[in-house]
Design an enzyme around this catalytic site. Structure first.
Site, PDB file in Angstrom:
ATOM      1  N   LEU A 199       0.838  -1.198   0.000  1.00  0.00           N
ATOM      2  CA  LEU A 199       0.000   0.000   0.000  1.00  0.00           C
ATOM      3  C   LEU A 199       0.871   1.245   0.000  1.00  0.00           C
ATOM      4  O   LEU A 199       1.937   1.275   0.614  1.00  0.00           O
ATOM      5  CB  LEU A 199      -0.888   0.039   1.243  1.00  0.00           C
ATOM      6  CG  LEU A 199      -2.099  -0.895   1.318  1.00  0.00           C
ATOM      7  CD1 LEU A 199      -2.865  -0.636   2.601  1.00  0.00           C
ATOM      8  CD2 LEU A 199      -3.009  -0.686   0.126  1.00  0.00           C
ATOM      9  N   LYS A 200       0.392   2.288  -0.673  1.00  0.00           N
ATOM     10  CA  LYS A 200       1.058   3.597  -0.611  1.00  0.00           C
ATOM     11  C   LYS A 200       0.221   4.503   0.286  1.00  0.00           C
ATOM     12  O   LYS A 200      -0.859   4.933  -0.071  1.00  0.00           O
ATOM     13  CB  LYS A 200       1.176   4.210  -2.010  1.00  0.00           C
ATOM     14  CG  LYS A 200       1.787   5.610  -2.016  1.00  0.00           C
ATOM     15  CD  LYS A 200       3.238   5.565  -1.609  1.00  0.00           C
ATOM     16  CE  LYS A 200       3.873   6.965  -1.716  1.00  0.00           C
ATOM     17  NZ  LYS A 200       3.460   7.832  -0.591  1.00  0.00           N
ATOM     18  N   HIS A 201       0.727   4.751   1.499  1.00  0.00           N
ATOM     19  CA  HIS A 201       0.038   5.657   2.416  1.00  0.00           C
ATOM     20  C   HIS A 201       0.316   7.104   2.008  1.00  0.00           C
ATOM     21  O   HIS A 201       1.375   7.419   1.467  1.00  0.00           O
ATOM     22  CB  HIS A 201       0.505   5.420   3.851  1.00  0.00           C
ATOM     23  CG  HIS A 201       0.107   4.083   4.400  1.00  0.00           C
ATOM     24  ND1 HIS A 201      -0.891   3.911   5.329  1.00  0.00           N
ATOM     25  CD2 HIS A 201       0.585   2.832   4.132  1.00  0.00           C
ATOM     26  CE1 HIS A 201      -1.009   2.633   5.628  1.00  0.00           C
ATOM     27  NE2 HIS A 201      -0.127   1.954   4.908  1.00  0.00           N
TER      28      HIS A 201
END
Length: 948
Positions: A199-201
């Site tokens: 995931l890219k926060h």
């Protein structure tokens, strides 16, 4: 004892007259005062203000300022370990300074040290300086002794570097995303690799290397970003370890320092500005663990990162592994189906179903950040990663859940709400983080709170670094990297700062610094990758490189040994050859439309909307959607929504720009109402309604974007000069107004208007001006003299201040005369130069219309073009945003003069081509011959074109 000037008795610290100096009771030359009374208490002699000892005009800081700096640094020591006493011994009283008790050894030999004196009853001991006294002496050397200026590079000069923090190299794929996807599927299908997806926060990069190694943001340190990061990291330890937190914090910092390691994290908070959606909680997830102690940085594999984090109970990211053709093709099919409407819930559920291995994150994105998901990062890793991951998950189970019912103290948002200046926020955050993570504040307040001295070192540090011998292999590789980037004129800066952590090691032969390698644009990474193909031995260009840099000298024998050793340095690194170079860096970032519409179409479109109007804004967002290959149906839906947004926000704000750092305060309520109209609108928006208000606790951040993947926002042209300040300039002290500009930027006209304006600048302070073209000799010395004569006045320094040397002199004037300084610059839209070609054309036009200019730079000057290009070149390589933020950081404020109308006609091609040709010729001549005054033809051509 000093060899020149007055002499001082080493026993009573009083001056010795000629009679005293004749007394030499020992053949070694030792002297003392004739009438010395051994019963007398010794006092620290106050520093003298003799004329012979006062700073010269070229010295940087007065003694009063140095004392202020050292006093400030003394207060920054939260804990210091003193010597252990073997018995109860009274502390020694040195004037007003208490010395910690020291163990006494009978029959200890007396050693006299210069300017160290004290009195005790027997037994006699050596009078030692306390750590604070030693630090005072070192700081005095640093700021008053011109050590850097006097440090010359010769055959005995060496440099040693230690990388303190860095993140993965940034590789710009030259292939299209579709080609990369095809290659990834092919490699996984053949069993050559595994694909890893995470995931890219929506946050910013934060790196931590221990309480001594330091805390770092993407391209900076010692600011609100790193203070927030230290606080969040410390609080996460408290949440994970409960009553054991203090012990584990100390162990963790000791481990990082001993192992020379750095952890990188995605820092997600609601206090540092808006990205895609304001997070519900403030948190961080570990994205990399790096070993930095032995040459080239070594990054842990993802399974090892998870094992490391579970050992220390640090939060990890949600990730998936795909090791078969079926799973990897299913992944891309899932993304293609959800890329325009996907949210965190739908995306995570779908990937859990198709992945071979799913590892949930410690922080549930839906709970801590929300439904708006920025994107996914897919990359190829070694094919053994799946087996390695299964082993880690089996042997390192998830740590226990958060400790319940423990009072963790005020939250990040509560602290920021209670402290409404950047300095107050930083202090409060570091204090709350505790001494394990922050034993001192040196990286944040190495200088006085009022800005008594900049921590920035002279730019000659980099030149001296490149000229010195490398003391080890890694230093040689860093020299190779920096030298290449400077020679090829990469869009990068090598910012050097004094290293206050090593102040006790400072001497005339040993200068410690911190260096930050800041790459301004992605083009720099692309160009460097091409260089690596021709020079395989080059180290990669990492994102965010922070280096401890020591310049030092050794004796002739040691120098010969070290030179011989450096010539024999051999690379001692194990290269991972399991993947070919072309495939080892295969990576693709996949972002979701629900995030992009907020960040890119709304946030990054604000400048165009307010500057150029709705038509230009429409062209902007249509172009973006075309680049993204957005479906025709979504383009129609988005166009309808964005047109309505443009009307709504323009009607509400008029010509007043909406802040990009808090744009969601307006955008999120609008999106929520728009989503409620229909299910179709709800799918377009993704999620809205869980709105977090930040106005009361927003950190004080002056337009910085540490994440770096967002387009920079251009300032809206104001109708009058705008002022951006960290703190308002105090009106009970003097003021220096100066101009980092170019001839023709209207500084003299502005000074004249201010002098003629009733009331000056709106207060009671007298206003004076010194025009540089009328002053013979050392202009800035004249300004300093006037400042001393009229300390409470406002001085208009009517002269260009284009380089570092001049700005340092202005800083020193502020220190010595208790004044503030305000830089005034023309508002421009430069890229690799803070002044655009359009702005330079205006400046040249003005110069060529001058008549009888006192500085002889007017229409009759034969080399006006050369002079203008020379000044323009002084700013080369300075990105506008960095140039402006550096001025704000150093002087606390910045004023922009309006220059160009937003609705102006384009610069004529004939003018632009002449100026660009002149710039290229100037670079060519100066690179080859130095200052070569040849481009007279440019002046004649520029006259003909600009005049008409």
């Amino acid at each position: 004892m000093r060899d020149q000037g007055e002499k001082t008795c080493p026993l009573c610290a009083e001056e010795m007259d000629l009679t005293d100096q004749q007394l030499k009771p020992c053949k070694c030359g030792y002297q003392r005062k004739v009438g010395y009374n051994k019963e007398k208490k010794w006092q620290v002699r106050p520093s003298s203000n003799r004329a012979s000892g006062s700073p010269s005009g070229g010295e940087s800081v007065s003694s009063a300022t140095t004392e202020a700096i050292t006093s400030r640094l003394n207060t920054l020591n939260i804990t210091e370990s003193g010597a252990q006493s073997s018995g109860p011994v009274a502390s020694l009283q040195f004037g007003s300074v208490d010395l910690a008790p020291q163990s006494l050894v009978q029959h200890q030999k007396v050693i006299w040290k210069h300017k160290s004196y004290g009195t005790v009853s027997a037994p006699t001991v050596e009078a030692e300086k306390t750590p604070n006294e030693q630090k005072n002496v070192q700081l005095s050397k640093l700021f008053k002794g011109n050590l850097l200026e006097n440090f010359t590079v010769d055959n005995s000069t060496f440099s040693r570097t230690q990388v303190r923090a860095t993140f993965y190299p940034k590789f710009e794929n030259e292939k299209s995303d579709q080609e990369i996807r095809t290659r990834m599927i092919e490699m996984v299908s053949k069993g050559l690799a595994t694909m890893e997806v995470s995931l890219k926060h929506s946050g910013s990069l934060f790196m931590y290397a221990g309480h001594e190694g330091g805390a770092y943001a993407k391209n900076s340190f010692g600011n609100i970003y790193t203070a927030v990061g230290v606080f969040v990291l410390g609080r996460m330890f408290c949440e994970a370890w409960g009553t054991q937190a203090s012990k584990k914090q100390a162990e963790f910092n000791e481990f990082l320092e001993r192992s020379r390691m750095c952890i990188s994290m995605e820092l997600v908070t609601a206090v540092l500005g808006d990205h895609g959606q304001r997070p519900r909680d403030d948190y961080a997830v570990v994205t990399a663990v790096t070993e930095l102690g032995n040459g080239k940085p070594k990054f842990y594999s993802t399974p090892d990162v998870i094992a490391f984090c579970r050992k220390w109970r640090l939060p990890t990211n949600h990730l998936w592994l795909f090791s078969t053709r079926k799973s990897v093709t299913s992944f891309f099919a899932v993304f293609d189906a959800l890329c325009e409407e996907g949210t965190a819930t739908s995306v995570c559920q779908a990937l859990d179903e198709v992945a071979d291995i799913s590892v949930p994150g410690s922080k549930d994105h839906i709970k801590v950040q929300g439904e708006i998901l920025e994107g996914l990062v897919a990359r190829v890793v070694k094919r053994e990663s799946s087996e390695h991951m299964e082993w880690v998950l089996r042997d390192f189970p998830p740590p226990p859940l958060d400790v319940e019912g423990l009072d963790l103290g005020p939250t990040l948002r509560e602290i920021c709400a209670a402290n409404r200046s950047e300095t107050q926020q930083i202090k409060a955050l570091l204090q709350s983080a505790g001494t394990a993570f922050c034993p001192n504040y040196l990286d944040w307040f190495g200088d006085d709170d009022s800005g008594s001295h900049s921590r920035n070192a002279d730019r000659s540090v980099v030149s001296k670094f490149l000229q010195s011998h490398p003391a080890d292999f890694s230093t040689g590789k860093l020299q190779e990297m920096v030298r290449l980037m400077r020679e090829k004129r990469f869009p990068a800066a090598f910012k050097c700062h004094y290293n206050f952590h090593k102040i006790n090691d400072l001497s005339s032969d040993n200068l410690p610094f911190k260096m930050v390698i800041h790459v301004y644009s992605d083009s720099g990474f692309r160009r460097y990758q091409k260089e690596m193909r021709h020079k395989p031995g080059l180290w990669p260009l990492y994102r965010g490189i922070f280096v401890d840099l020591d310049l030092f000298k050794v004796n002739e024998k040691k120098s010969a040994e070290m030179v011989r050793s450096s010539n024999e340095m051999v690379k001692n690194e194990e290269e991972d050859s399991s993947l070919a170079d072309e495939d080892a860096n295969l990576m693709v970032k996949l972002k979701f439309l629900t995030y992009k519409l907020r960040t890119f179409l709304i946030r990054n479109g604000l400048s165009t909307l307010f500057k150029e109007g709705p038509s230009a804004y429409k062209a902007y967002y249509l172009r973006q959607m075309k680049i993204w290959n957005t479906s025709a149906a979504k383009q129609r839906e988005l166009s309808k929504m964005l047109d309505e947004w443009a009307v709504y926000i323009r009607r509400k704000y008029g010509n007043k720009p909406l802040s990009s750092s808090t744009y969601l305060s307006e955008a999120e309520p609008f999106l929520e109402q728009y989503a409620k109209r229909s299910p179709q609108n709800q799918a377009l928006i993704g999620s809205a309604g869980n709105f977090v208000k930040v106005e009361d606790f927003m950190a004080v951040v002056e337009g910085e974007d540490e994440e770096g993947d967002l387009e920079s926002m251009k300032d809206i042209a104001p109708s009058s000069p705008s002022i951006t300040t960290k703190d308002m300039v105090a009106k009970n002290e003097g003021l220096i107004v100066f101009f980092p500009g170019i001839p023709g930027c209207a500084k003299s006209a502005l000074c004249k208007e201010i002098l003629n304006a009733p009331g000056g600048l709106g207060d009671d302070r007298p206003v004076h001006s010194l025009m540089g073209d009328l002053i013979k000799g050392r202009y800035w010395q004249k300004v300093a003299d006037e400042r001393r004569k009229k300390p409470s006045s406002i001085m208009l320094a009517d002269k260009n201040a284009p380089n570092e040397e001049v700005r340092r002199q202005i800083e020193n004037m502020c220190l010595s005369t208790k004044a503030s300084a305000i830089p005034v610059i023309p508002e421009s839209e430069g890229t690799v130069n803070p002044f655009s070609i359009d702005a330079l054309a205006v400046f040249i036009f003005r110069v060529l219309h001058r008549v009888n200019h006192p500085g002889n730079l007017d229409k009759s000057s034969p080399n006006a073009g050369y002079v203008m290009l020379m000044f323009y070149h002084l700013y080369e390589g300075k990105v506008q945003s960095f140039f402006e933020s550096e001025l704000i950081e150093r002087f606390g404020s910045l004023v922009k003069m309006p220059l160009l109308k937003p609705e102006r006609s384009p610069l004529p091609d004939s003018v632009r081509s002449i100026i660009e040709e002149g710039i290229n010729l100037y670079k060519l001549h100066t690179n080859k011959h130095g200052r070569l005054c040849l481009p007279f033809a440019l002046s004649r051509m520029a006259r003909d074109v600009l005049w008409n």
